[in-house]
Design a protein around this motif. Sequence first.
Motif, PDB file in Angstrom:
ATOM      1  N   LYS A  33      55.717  52.156  31.565  1.00  0.00           N
ATOM      2  CA  LYS A  33      56.473  53.315  32.048  1.00  0.00           C
ATOM      3  C   LYS A  33      55.482  54.295  32.664  1.00  0.00           C
ATOM      4  CE  LYS A  33      60.224  53.093  28.616  1.00  0.00           C
ATOM      5  NZ  LYS A  33      59.804  51.846  27.950  1.00  0.00           N
ATOM      6  N   ASN A  34      55.755  54.724  33.868  1.00  0.00           N
ATOM      7  CA  ASN A  34      54.898  55.742  34.464  1.00  0.00           C
ATOM      8  C   ASN A  34      55.729  56.763  35.232  1.00  0.00           C
ATOM      9  OD1 ASN A  34      54.736  53.179  36.356  1.00  0.00           O
ATOM     10  ND2 ASN A  34      54.375  54.924  37.703  1.00  0.00           N
ATOM     11  N   SER A  35      55.317  57.998  35.104  1.00  0.00           N
ATOM     12  CA  SER A  35      55.993  59.101  35.777  1.00  0.00           C
ATOM     13  C   SER A  35      54.948  59.984  36.437  1.00  0.00           C
ATOM     14  CB  SER A  35      56.836  59.910  34.788  1.00  0.00           C
ATOM     15  OG  SER A  35      56.046  60.354  33.703  1.00  0.00           O
ATOM     16  N   THR A  36      55.323  60.556  37.580  1.00  0.00           N
ATOM     17  CA  THR A  36      54.409  61.424  38.312  1.00  0.00           C
ATOM     18  C   THR A  36      55.144  62.664  38.789  1.00  0.00           C
ATOM     19  OG1 THR A  36      54.842  60.410  40.483  1.00  0.00           O
ATOM     20  CG2 THR A  36      53.104  59.430  39.134  1.00  0.00           C
ATOM     21  N   LEU A  37      54.397  63.745  38.896  1.00  0.00           N
ATOM     22  CA  LEU A  37      54.879  64.996  39.479  1.00  0.00           C
ATOM     23  C   LEU A  37      53.791  65.518  40.403  1.00  0.00           C
ATOM     24  CD1 LEU A  37      56.405  66.816  36.369  1.00  0.00           C
ATOM     25  CD2 LEU A  37      57.693  65.890  38.305  1.00  0.00           C
ATOM     26  N   GLU A  38      54.176  65.937  41.588  1.00  0.00           N
ATOM     27  CA  GLU A  38      53.204  66.489  42.530  1.00  0.00           C
ATOM     28  C   GLU A  38      53.858  67.630  43.300  1.00  0.00           C
ATOM     29  OE1 GLU A  38      50.716  65.197  46.554  1.00  0.00           O
ATOM     30  OE2 GLU A  38      51.221  63.671  45.054  1.00  0.00           O
ATOM     31  N   ALA A  39      53.076  68.673  43.526  1.00  0.00           N
ATOM     32  CA  ALA A  39      53.535  69.799  44.340  1.00  0.00           C
ATOM     33  C   ALA A  39      52.363  70.282  45.167  1.00  0.00           C
ATOM     34  CB  ALA A  39      54.071  70.928  43.470  1.00  0.00           C
ATOM     35  N   HIS A  40      52.609  70.507  46.434  1.00  0.00           N
ATOM     36  CA  HIS A  40      51.547  71.090  47.246  1.00  0.00           C
ATOM     37  C   HIS A  40      52.127  71.994  48.329  1.00  0.00           C
ATOM     38  CE1 HIS A  40      52.145  66.927  48.915  1.00  0.00           C
ATOM     39  NE2 HIS A  40      52.248  67.596  50.045  1.00  0.00           N
ATOM     40  N   LEU A  41      51.317  72.966  48.703  1.00  0.00           N
ATOM     41  CA  LEU A  41      51.635  73.920  49.753  1.00  0.00           C
ATOM     42  C   LEU A  41      50.748  73.634  50.952  1.00  0.00           C
ATOM     43  CD1 LEU A  41      51.794  77.226  47.658  1.00  0.00           C
ATOM     44  CD2 LEU A  41      53.740  75.865  48.468  1.00  0.00           C
ATOM     45  N   LEU A  42      51.355  73.649  52.136  1.00  0.00           N
ATOM     46  CA  LEU A  42      50.628  73.382  53.365  1.00  0.00           C
ATOM     47  C   LEU A  42      50.847  74.532  54.340  1.00  0.00           C
ATOM     48  CD1 LEU A  42      52.367  70.575  52.488  1.00  0.00           C
ATOM     49  CD2 LEU A  42      50.765  69.595  54.129  1.00  0.00           C
ATOM     50  N   SER A  43      49.824  74.853  55.077  1.00  0.00           N
ATOM     51  CA  SER A  43      49.952  75.900  56.084  1.00  0.00           C
ATOM     52  C   SER A  43      50.772  75.402  57.260  1.00  0.00           C
ATOM     53  CB  SER A  43      48.566  76.334  56.568  1.00  0.00           C
ATOM     54  OG  SER A  43      47.872  75.238  57.158  1.00  0.00           O
ATOM     55  N   GLY A  44      51.567  76.315  57.842  1.00  0.00           N
ATOM     56  CA  GLY A  44      52.249  76.039  59.090  1.00  0.00           C
ATOM     57  C   GLY A  44      51.409  76.511  60.260  1.00  0.00           C
ATOM     58  N   GLU A  45      51.981  76.411  61.468  1.00  0.00           N
ATOM     59  CA  GLU A  45      51.221  76.782  62.656  1.00  0.00           C
ATOM     60  C   GLU A  45      50.778  78.241  62.623  1.00  0.00           C
ATOM     61  OE1 GLU A  45      53.121  75.825  66.295  1.00  0.00           O
ATOM     62  OE2 GLU A  45      53.260  73.672  65.879  1.00  0.00           O
ATOM     63  N   GLU A  46      51.611  79.103  62.061  1.00  0.00           N
ATOM     64  CA  GLU A  46      51.269  80.519  62.009  1.00  0.00           C
ATOM     65  C   GLU A  46      50.625  80.912  60.682  1.00  0.00           C
ATOM     66  OE1 GLU A  46      54.583  82.943  63.030  1.00  0.00           O
ATOM     67  OE2 GLU A  46      55.059  81.818  64.865  1.00  0.00           O
ATOM     68  N   GLY A  47      50.401  79.912  59.812  1.00  0.00           N
ATOM     69  CA  GLY A  47      49.808  80.206  58.518  1.00  0.00           C
ATOM     70  C   GLY A  47      48.349  79.821  58.413  1.00  0.00           C
TER      71      GLY A  47
ATOM     72  N   PHE B  24      41.392  82.176  58.751  1.00  0.00           N
ATOM     73  CA  PHE B  24      40.157  82.367  59.518  1.00  0.00           C
ATOM     74  C   PHE B  24      40.447  82.477  61.012  1.00  0.00           C
ATOM     75  CE2 PHE B  24      38.496  79.677  55.856  1.00  0.00           C
ATOM     76  CZ  PHE B  24      38.157  80.791  55.089  1.00  0.00           C
ATOM     77  N   GLY B  25      41.326  83.426  61.321  1.00  0.00           N
ATOM     78  CA  GLY B  25      41.635  83.681  62.713  1.00  0.00           C
ATOM     79  C   GLY B  25      42.466  82.606  63.374  1.00  0.00           C
ATOM     80  N   GLY B  26      43.219  81.886  62.571  1.00  0.00           N
ATOM     81  CA  GLY B  26      44.079  80.836  63.123  1.00  0.00           C
ATOM     82  C   GLY B  26      43.369  79.541  63.434  1.00  0.00           C
ATOM     83  N   SER B  27      42.142  79.365  62.903  1.00  0.00           N
ATOM     84  CA  SER B  27      41.373  78.153  63.202  1.00  0.00           C
ATOM     85  C   SER B  27      41.511  77.066  62.148  1.00  0.00           C
ATOM     86  CB  SER B  27      39.891  78.498  63.344  1.00  0.00           C
ATOM     87  OG  SER B  27      39.345  78.934  62.096  1.00  0.00           O
ATOM     88  N   THR B  28      42.059  77.402  60.956  1.00  0.00           N
ATOM     89  CA  THR B  28      41.953  76.489  59.817  1.00  0.00           C
ATOM     90  C   THR B  28      43.307  76.207  59.180  1.00  0.00           C
ATOM     91  OG1 THR B  28      39.718  77.301  59.347  1.00  0.00           O
ATOM     92  CG2 THR B  28      40.860  76.119  57.585  1.00  0.00           C
ATOM     93  N   ASP B  29      43.704  74.935  59.210  1.00  0.00           N
ATOM     94  CA  ASP B  29      44.826  74.465  58.398  1.00  0.00           C
ATOM     95  C   ASP B  29      44.354  74.300  56.958  1.00  0.00           C
ATOM     96  OD1 ASP B  29      47.108  74.084  60.162  1.00  0.00           O
ATOM     97  OD2 ASP B  29      45.901  72.556  61.158  1.00  0.00           O
ATOM     98  N   TRP B  30      45.256  74.496  56.008  1.00  0.00           N
ATOM     99  CA  TRP B  30      44.865  74.382  54.606  1.00  0.00           C
ATOM    100  C   TRP B  30      46.020  73.811  53.781  1.00  0.00           C
ATOM    101  CZ3 TRP B  30      48.054  76.918  51.267  1.00  0.00           C
ATOM    102  CH2 TRP B  30      48.834  77.958  51.808  1.00  0.00           C
ATOM    103  N   LEU B  31      45.665  73.308  52.624  1.00  0.00           N
ATOM    104  CA  LEU B  31      46.665  72.885  51.646  1.00  0.00           C
ATOM    105  C   LEU B  31      46.053  72.965  50.259  1.00  0.00           C
ATOM    106  CD1 LEU B  31      46.258  69.716  50.361  1.00  0.00           C
ATOM    107  CD2 LEU B  31      46.599  69.193  52.766  1.00  0.00           C
ATOM    108  N   VAL B  32      46.888  73.196  49.269  1.00  0.00           N
ATOM    109  CA  VAL B  32      46.490  73.165  47.862  1.00  0.00           C
ATOM    110  C   VAL B  32      47.607  72.478  47.094  1.00  0.00           C
ATOM    111  CG1 VAL B  32      45.014  75.207  47.925  1.00  0.00           C
ATOM    112  CG2 VAL B  32      47.467  75.460  47.451  1.00  0.00           C
ATOM    113  N   GLY B  33      47.233  71.831  45.981  1.00  0.00           N
ATOM    114  CA  GLY B  33      48.269  71.138  45.234  1.00  0.00           C
ATOM    115  C   GLY B  33      47.872  70.809  43.817  1.00  0.00           C
ATOM    116  N   ILE B  34      48.846  70.329  43.068  1.00  0.00           N
ATOM    117  CA  ILE B  34      48.668  69.924  41.684  1.00  0.00           C
ATOM    118  C   ILE B  34      49.389  68.605  41.476  1.00  0.00           C
ATOM    119  CG2 ILE B  34      50.682  71.268  40.923  1.00  0.00           C
ATOM    120  CD1 ILE B  34      49.186  71.785  38.286  1.00  0.00           C
ATOM    121  N   TYR B  35      48.825  67.750  40.617  1.00  0.00           N
ATOM    122  CA  TYR B  35      49.380  66.416  40.396  1.00  0.00           C
ATOM    123  C   TYR B  35      49.279  66.095  38.914  1.00  0.00           C
ATOM    124  CZ  TYR B  35      49.601  61.265  40.482  1.00  0.00           C
ATOM    125  OH  TYR B  35      49.916  59.952  40.255  1.00  0.00           O
ATOM    126  N   PHE B  36      50.335  65.460  38.399  1.00  0.00           N
ATOM    127  CA  PHE B  36      50.325  65.019  37.002  1.00  0.00           C
ATOM    128  C   PHE B  36      50.913  63.620  36.933  1.00  0.00           C
ATOM    129  CE2 PHE B  36      52.566  64.381  32.972  1.00  0.00           C
ATOM    130  CZ  PHE B  36      51.514  64.556  32.079  1.00  0.00           C
TER     131      PHE B  36
END
Length: 692
Positions: A330-344, A347-359
């Motif tokens: 039996k295996n279960s997973t949970l994942e959530a992450h936030l990603l930048s949009g075009e206007e998000g 560093f002056g609009g040069s950098t896409d980013w994301l952060v997340g958590i996984y279990f």
Amino acid sequence: MQYTLRHIAAAIALATPLLAATSLANTIEEIIVTGDFRDIELQKMPASVTVMTAEDIERRSAQHLEQLLALAPNVNFSGGSSRTRYIQIRGIGERSQFASPINPSVGTIIDDVDFSGIGSAGTLFDVERVEILRGPQGTRYGANALAGIIAITSTAPSEDFNGYVESMVGNYDSWSLGAASGGALTDDLLYRASIQQYKSDGYVDNTFLNRDDTNGFDEFTLRTKLRWLTSDNVTIDTSLFFIDIDNGYDAFSLDRDGDTLSDEPGQDTQKTTAISVNADWLISSKLNAQFIASYADSDLQYGFDEDWSFVGIDPENEYSSTDNYIRDRKNSTLEAHLLSGEEGRIFGGSTDWLVGIYFENRDVDLKREFLDFNTFTDAQLSSDYQTQNLAFFGETTTALNHRLSLTIGFRVEQWDADYKDSSAVILDTDETLYGGKVVIDYQVSDDHLLYASLARGYKPGGVNTDGTLNQAEREFDTEYQWAYEVGNKSSLLDDSLQIRVAAFYNDRQDMHIKDSIIPVGGPGAFVDYITNAAEGSNYGLEIESVWQATDALQLFANAGLLRTDIDECDTAGCIDLVGRDQPHAPRYQYAAGLKFDVSEKVFVQLDIEAKDEFYFSSSHDAKSGSYELLNAQMGYESETWSLVLWGRNLTDEDVETRGFRFGNDPRDGYTTHTYVQLGEPRVVGLTGRYKF
């Protein structure tokens, strides 16, 4: 014939760039990779990736993942089961599993559900694409992706009603029947459903039982996908599927002639119910959120006739036993992450980013039924192996200028593992693991990409349970890997020719090595255990090319070159392996072919695949043979129906997928021999499809 096939393959590979110089341009359809955090065009992704589409699956008449893998450079698989459970990428990956728990080096993800270590679930009916990401995927997938990841995605729901019914018949009493359909249930709810049954007697004759189906296939797959368009900003995809595999397992021939003598043939079964939910929420033009949850319950049974013979074959010297492994996973997973949009971007609009958590939580209960060679009585072993891992990850991609980008990814993973069994073996591990990557890519022009990357992957250590091992052999440590890669992706001749090239070097530290011992009193038994070598290296080259020469003619040529070494060793069991190739790591592989449309409705296809010899194991020096296989198709396709005559391995070459070296025949005093499991021989069939 082997000489001829090599030259045909070479001619196809050489013809691609030579003929392209004089051809008219015919654009190749764009392929999107979905196995990373963000969807990206294959030619724009700075990594070595192979994508096989539904058309590739249909062209090979593939029922299972193992029938596709030869298309991907530096990807191999091992037998030892009815279907491919274990896969090696760039020479890294497990080859089998018995009583000891394992943590896979190659991850297998099917519709967001983790099937790592049980690739037998990789049936391919109504599958949209298969993606193979080579190299450590330490940021995206962590502990299950030291060597890479294989992601299988079934066909998605669509707004327009469509579907098909498909049937196949072939030699070895093979047949399949399946149906798939999709469309809109309401304006906001779309569906896709598919069902298939596949059966075959398999390719082995059991002469003792006078049966030809003891190594046969019986595979049922049911999938349902729903896409709920809850609003303009939120989409929820749900996948629910059931897989019922009831295959036989009777693969090793005591006489080494391909026929078996087992009086108690084994089985290789899997019943899995799984569900995944993927919610995508466009919060604003600055921010996007994604939530993924999955659960799978798998009942697995794997067993075999250990003596490969029958009672009475040699009454004075024989033994008789079976070995059976019953697992509830039996295996279960949970994942959530936030990603930048075009206007998000930062560093002056040069950098896409994301952060997340996984279990992830995985619980595997094992019951083993076997013969104890110390007492020659029936015995049982029960165990429970539970792992939990909590990970935090992040990634940034910075446009240094309009052509040069820098990607930095990291993952920190807390890994906990608890093991206990009825032999009073207890293991409790708790460690923090680190991985990630740094990638720099330079878009020379719209048609040419150069990249270089450094990645760190990891694979947790574990416990050995089989046999009478001393305390030092009971545990092994985590393996780490530094992977260096440089590559180029080019689109030429107005996108009619695509070429992808990658060179890599992997530095493996505390490398996992499988060894084995033969216990006293057990002529046919051996005990596998895993230990750590100090250092190993895997390096090579991968080339993929496809050329749409004309509207009617497409050619492809893929190749992989691989060298592997065990550079140093600090354990007595592997001193002799220093300087030797690692197991299941052929030095070359290639696949080349063409498809020609004779008319608007009639086509022919020819392709060749080849693989060099390789060592079966690190515990002995037995090798497979090299081979070249010829596959072909001829078909008729209209808007509503198609009929395809196909064949694989038409020259009927021996394909050795797994091998052992020990004594198991009482008639010759248990003299040591090399025993091999053979893969698919010549298979031919006819597939019909009606589309609606």
